[in-house]
Design a protein around this motif. Sequence first.
Motif, PDB file in Angstrom:
ATOM      1  N   HIS A   1      62.201  35.743  34.357  1.00  0.00           N
ATOM      2  CA  HIS A   1      61.352  34.694  33.768  1.00  0.00           C
ATOM      3  C   HIS A   1      62.199  33.508  33.313  1.00  0.00           C
ATOM      4  O   HIS A   1      63.407  33.639  33.101  1.00  0.00           O
ATOM      5  CB  HIS A   1      60.509  35.257  32.617  1.00  0.00           C
TER       6      HIS A   1
ATOM      7  N   ASP B   1      65.309  40.230  30.336  1.00  0.00           N
ATOM      8  CA  ASP B   1      65.758  40.569  28.987  1.00  0.00           C
ATOM      9  C   ASP B   1      66.492  41.912  29.004  1.00  0.00           C
ATOM     10  O   ASP B   1      66.025  42.873  29.600  1.00  0.00           O
ATOM     11  CB  ASP B   1      64.577  40.616  28.013  1.00  0.00           C
TER      12      ASP B   1
ATOM     13  N   HIS C   1      66.111  34.705  33.928  1.00  0.00           N
ATOM     14  CA  HIS C   1      66.824  35.880  33.414  1.00  0.00           C
ATOM     15  C   HIS C   1      65.855  37.043  33.238  1.00  0.00           C
ATOM     16  O   HIS C   1      64.635  36.871  33.300  1.00  0.00           O
ATOM     17  CB  HIS C   1      67.500  35.566  32.072  1.00  0.00           C
TER      18      HIS C   1
END
Length: 209
Positions: free
Chosen positions: A188, A131, A129
């Motif tokens: 990440h 952030d 994903h």
Amino acid sequence: MDLFSHIDLFSTDEVKKTSFDLPGADITFYENFFSASESDRLYKILLAHTEWQQDYMTIYGKELDLPRLTAWYGDTAKTLTYAGSAKKVHPWNSELLFIKERVEQEADIKFTRCLLNLYRDGKDSVDWHQDYQGELRENTVIGSVTFGETRPFQLKHATRKDLKRLDIPLSHGSLLLMQGATQQNWKHRIPKTTKNIQPRINLTFRWVE
Ligand SMILES: O=C(O)CCC(=O)C(=O)O
Ligand SMILES: [Fe+2]
């Protein structure tokens, strides 16, 4: 004697700073950002006293447990919406303020919130994903602190297949600072492992209102 046992014998609390030269990312990693004794103390307190909760995600109308426990702390005790659902935000406690201030000195910004993740064992993880979404994703600063088991933090470019994946082993007492366009360009994750491992606590300090 191999290289690693040699290093272990002479290991110190010295902070080791590494900057990664990745296109479109600004990532700095600090090993031993917290000393071994600070890290041991904080790990035990956070494990026992954080308001851990089992959160879920909704996929095609089905509610699935997240493979980790989470808790939000922040400036005000209110709810926030993250990943589509309302979360309770607990007020800062003395341990979190201590950690926050140390990270703020290095990052040179003030954080407003922290998401804590507890990876109980190797089955716990977080999938690929980035952030935040939209404007919030641009130039956001994430200060990521780890206590407990070392897990690999994997990074891959969101669009460029020619760039190699990077694995950073986030160790006990380490700080990973992600700044600039990192969240826009790189994904990440913390992968699962079949190894028999100890719990890991990760704290991501964030500055959104
Ligand atoms: O546990 C980690 O190191 C990463 C956690 C993470 O990526 C997140 O909470 O957004
Ligand atoms: Fe993340």
